[in-house]
Design a protein around this motif. Structure first.
Motif, mmCIF file in Angstrom:
data_model
loop_
_atom_site.group_PDB
_atom_site.id
_atom_site.type_symbol
_atom_site.label_atom_id
_atom_site.label_comp_id
_atom_site.label_asym_id
_atom_site.label_seq_id
_atom_site.Cartn_x
_atom_site.Cartn_y
_atom_site.Cartn_z
ATOM 1 N N LEU A 1 3.794 -4.069 8.297
ATOM 2 C CA LEU A 1 5.175 -3.606 8.251
ATOM 3 C C LEU A 1 5.118 -2.249 7.558
ATOM 4 O O LEU A 1 4.376 -2.091 6.582
ATOM 5 C CB LEU A 1 6.043 -4.539 7.410
ATOM 6 C CG LEU A 1 6.444 -5.877 8.022
ATOM 7 C CD1 LEU A 1 7.273 -6.662 7.020
ATOM 8 C CD2 LEU A 1 7.220 -5.692 9.326
ATOM 9 N N ALA A 2 5.893 -1.280 8.061
ATOM 10 C CA ALA A 2 5.877 0.052 7.426
ATOM 11 C C ALA A 2 7.305 0.452 7.072
ATOM 12 O O ALA A 2 8.205 0.386 7.916
ATOM 13 C CB ALA A 2 5.261 1.068 8.367
ATOM 14 N N TRP A 3 7.524 0.774 5.794
ATOM 15 C CA TRP A 3 8.818 1.269 5.331
ATOM 16 C C TRP A 3 8.684 2.788 5.206
ATOM 17 O O TRP A 3 8.024 3.279 4.278
ATOM 18 C CB TRP A 3 9.164 0.672 3.970
ATOM 19 C CG TRP A 3 9.518 -0.786 3.981
ATOM 20 C CD1 TRP A 3 10.770 -1.320 4.028
ATOM 21 C CD2 TRP A 3 8.619 -1.905 3.924
ATOM 22 N NE1 TRP A 3 10.700 -2.699 4.012
ATOM 23 C CE2 TRP A 3 9.396 -3.086 3.944
ATOM 24 C CE3 TRP A 3 7.225 -2.036 3.873
ATOM 25 C CZ2 TRP A 3 8.833 -4.365 3.907
ATOM 26 C CZ3 TRP A 3 6.656 -3.309 3.841
ATOM 27 C CH2 TRP A 3 7.455 -4.450 3.864
ATOM 28 N N MET A 4 9.235 3.517 6.194
ATOM 29 C CA MET A 4 9.139 4.984 6.157
ATOM 30 C C MET A 4 10.077 5.462 5.052
ATOM 31 O O MET A 4 11.255 5.067 5.023
ATOM 32 C CB MET A 4 9.554 5.585 7.507
ATOM 33 C CG MET A 4 8.866 4.955 8.712
ATOM 34 S SD MET A 4 7.064 4.910 8.574
ATOM 35 C CE MET A 4 6.686 6.632 8.835
ATOM 36 N N LEU B 1 0.876 -1.176 0.000
ATOM 37 C CA LEU B 1 0.000 0.000 0.000
ATOM 38 C C LEU B 1 0.912 1.225 0.000
ATOM 39 O O LEU B 1 1.732 1.388 0.914
ATOM 40 C CB LEU B 1 -0.868 0.023 1.265
ATOM 41 C CG LEU B 1 -1.731 -1.215 1.531
ATOM 42 C CD1 LEU B 1 -2.277 -1.204 2.954
ATOM 43 C CD2 LEU B 1 -2.876 -1.255 0.522
ATOM 44 N N LYS B 2 0.803 2.038 -1.039
ATOM 45 C CA LYS B 2 1.657 3.241 -1.131
ATOM 46 C C LYS B 2 0.926 4.381 -0.431
ATOM 47 O O LYS B 2 -0.199 4.712 -0.816
ATOM 48 C CB LYS B 2 1.884 3.615 -2.599
ATOM 49 C CG LYS B 2 2.579 2.514 -3.385
ATOM 50 C CD LYS B 2 3.968 2.945 -3.794
ATOM 51 C CE LYS B 2 4.710 1.799 -4.448
ATOM 52 N NZ LYS B 2 6.015 1.538 -3.857
ATOM 53 N N GLU B 3 1.541 4.947 0.597
ATOM 54 C CA GLU B 3 0.893 6.036 1.324
ATOM 55 C C GLU B 3 1.846 7.212 1.443
ATOM 56 O O GLU B 3 3.024 7.091 1.118
ATOM 57 C CB GLU B 3 0.479 5.546 2.713
ATOM 58 C CG GLU B 3 -0.623 4.495 2.622
ATOM 59 C CD GLU B 3 -0.957 3.859 3.965
ATOM 60 O OE1 GLU B 3 -0.502 4.368 5.009
ATOM 61 O OE2 GLU B 3 -1.679 2.853 3.951
ATOM 62 N N LYS B 4 1.320 8.321 1.953
ATOM 63 C CA LYS B 4 2.173 9.510 2.087
ATOM 64 C C LYS B 4 3.275 9.214 3.113
ATOM 65 O O LYS B 4 2.975 8.871 4.255
ATOM 66 C CB LYS B 4 1.305 10.682 2.570
ATOM 67 C CG LYS B 4 1.966 12.016 2.369
ATOM 68 C CD LYS B 4 0.992 13.166 2.442
ATOM 69 C CE LYS B 4 1.755 14.449 2.317
ATOM 70 N NZ LYS B 4 1.629 15.312 3.472
ATOM 71 N N GLY B 5 4.518 9.277 2.689
ATOM 72 C CA GLY B 5 5.644 9.109 3.605
ATOM 73 C C GLY B 5 6.003 7.667 3.923
ATOM 74 O O GLY B 5 6.988 7.406 4.624
#
Ligand code: SAM
Length: 338
Positions: free
Chosen positions: A298-301, A279-283
Motif C-alpha cells: 500500500l502506498a500513501w503518496m 517504510l518512509k520513502e521520498k514522496g
C-alpha cells in the motif's frame, strides 16, 4: 489482532509462589536477570542443546522470563484463531515439547479441552503440578506415537517453540485434524515455517491464520530475505521491567511467527493482511500487504495528505478501484482496519 497484552494475573501469582522454592521473589531483579542471562547464553552458545531443565537457574529463567513472554505471544495467536473459529469442535490437544506447558496453559484460559503434554524432562511437570493447580485436564507423557492419538478428527497437534530442533513434523501430527505451530520469529525459523506451510497445503491442510489466502507465500517465493511475522505490544508488569533493566534485550514489542492449519476448510475471508512495518520513502510511505501470491504494497503518496500506520499483522479491507502502479496500490482514502 489485539495489540496489547500483559501477563495473566494467575500466571504471575503462580510464578511468585514457585520462586519462593529458590529463595527468590519477583522483586529480586538482579538475581532473576542473572538466571535469564545464563539461559540466554546457553541457547546462544548451544543452539542445538536441550533446555537444561535440571539446573535451577534454567527453571527460574523459564518461570520469570520465557514463560511470560511466550504466553503473551501465544495469547495473541490464540486470539486470532478464536476470531476465525479455529478451535471449534476440537477436543484433544497434544502439546509437543510442552516445557512449562506455556501454550496449553494459555489455550486453557479460554478453551476447555483435554491436554496431553509431551515433554521429555520431568522438572516442568513437577513445577506445573505444584504451582499451577488451576490447570486441569492434563496428562504428561515423555514420548508420543500415532497409536496415542485416540481421536485424530478432534485433535490439535501443538508445537510451541519446539519444532526448531526437528527437521519435519512428526508423523502423528499429520494425522491430526488441526495444527497450531509457533516458532521463533527469526529469519531462518520464520522462512522454514513458510516452507512448512507450502508442504502442508500440498498434503491437504488449509490455512486458517495468519494467511487470508492459500496461494504461494509471496514473502517466501518473491524474496530471499523476508519472513512472515506479526508485532504485538507487551505491557510488562513492574517486576518484569525492573528485571529487564538488568538485561541487554528489551521486549516492549514482541514478534510472532505462527501457523494455524486444519484439514477442514475455513470460511473465505475478503481481507488482506499487513505484513510489513512502515517504510518512509521520498514522496510516500509504504507498507507491504499480503492477499495472494503477489508481493504488493500500500502506498500513501504524501501529496494526498493521508497519514496512516497500520499495525503489522492487522487485517484490512482493500477499497475497490485503487490505482495500481507496478506493485503499489495508491491509497486515496483511509484504509479500514478490521
Ligand atoms: C524451547 S522449549 C519450548 C517449551 C514450551 N513449548 C514453550 O513454548 O515455552 C522446547 C521443549 O521441548 C522439549 N523437547 C525437545 N525435544 C523433545 C522430544 N523429542 N520429546 C519431548 N520433549 C522434547 C524440551 O525439553 C523443551 O522443554
Amino acid at each position: 489482532m489485539q495489540r496489547h497484552f500483559t501477563v495473566p494475573a494467575n500466571f504471575e501469582e503462580a510464578i511468585a509462589k514457585a520462586l519462593v522454592d529458590y529463595k527468590l521473589s519477583l522483586s529480586d531483579s538482579k538475581e532473576l536477570a542473572k538466571c535469564v542471562l545464563a539461559l540466554s547464553d546457553f541457547f546462544i552458545t548451544q543452539p542445538e542443546g536441550q533446555t537444561p531443565w535440571h539446573e535451577s537457574w534454567a527453571q527460574v529463567a523459564y518461570l520469570c522470563y520465557y514463560l511470560p513472554l511466550n504466553a503473551v505471544r501465544l495469547r495473541a495467536v490464540i486470539g486470532e484463531g478464536e476470531k476465525r473459529g479455529f478451535f471449534q469442535d476440537l477436543e484433544d490437544v497434544y502439546d509437543f515439547g510442552a516445557g512449562l506447558a506455556t501454550a496449553s496453559l494459555s489455550l486453557s484460559e479460554t478453551q476447555n479441552l483435554k491436554y496431553t503434554l509431551i515433554e521429555r524432562a520431568t522438572e516442568p511437570q513437577r513445577l506445573i503440578e505444584k504451582y499451577f493447580p488451576f490447570f486441569k485436564s492434563q496428562e504428561w507423557i515423555r514420548t508420543i506415537g500415532s497409536s496415542q492419538i485416540k481421536n485424530p478428527k478432534k485433535s490439535l497437534a501443538l508445537f510451541s517453540y519446539s519444532l526448531t530442533e526437528l527437521s519435519d513434523l512428526p508423523a502423528w501430527a499429520y494425522e491430526c485434524e488441526a495444527l497450531m505451530i509457533a516458532e521463533p520469529s527469526t529469519q531462518q525459523d520464520g522462512r522454514k515455517l513458510m516452507e512448512l506451510r507450502a508442504k502442508l497445503l500440498e498434503k491437504g491442510f488449509h490455512v486458517w491464520a495468519p494467511c487470508t489466502h492459500e496461494g504461494p507465500c509471496p514473502l517466501l517465493t518473491q524474496s530471499k530475505t523476508d519472513w512472515c511475522h506479526d508485532r504485538i505490544h507487551f505491557d510488562a508488569p513492574k517486576w518484569f521491567l525492573n528485571m529487564e533493566e538488568q538485561l541487554p534485550m528489551k521486549n516492549r514489542t514482541l514478534t510472532t511467527s505462527y501457523l494455524l492449519m486444519r484439514k477442514t476448510k475455513p470460511e473465505a475471508i475478503a481481507a488482506a493482511r499487513v505484513v510489513g512495518d512502515t517504510l518512509k520513502e521520498k514522496g510516500k510511505d509504504r507498507q507491504m500487504i499480503c492477499r495472494g501470491s503477489d508481493r504488493e504494497f500500500l502506498a500513501w503518496m504524501h501529496k494526498f495528505k493521508i497519514q496512516q500506520e497500520i499495525p503489522r499483522g492487522a487485517l484490512i479491507e482493500i477499497p475497490e478501484g485503487l490505482q495500481k502502479v507496478s506493485n503499489e496500490l495508491r491509497v486515496q482514502q483511509e484504509i479500514i482496519v478490521l
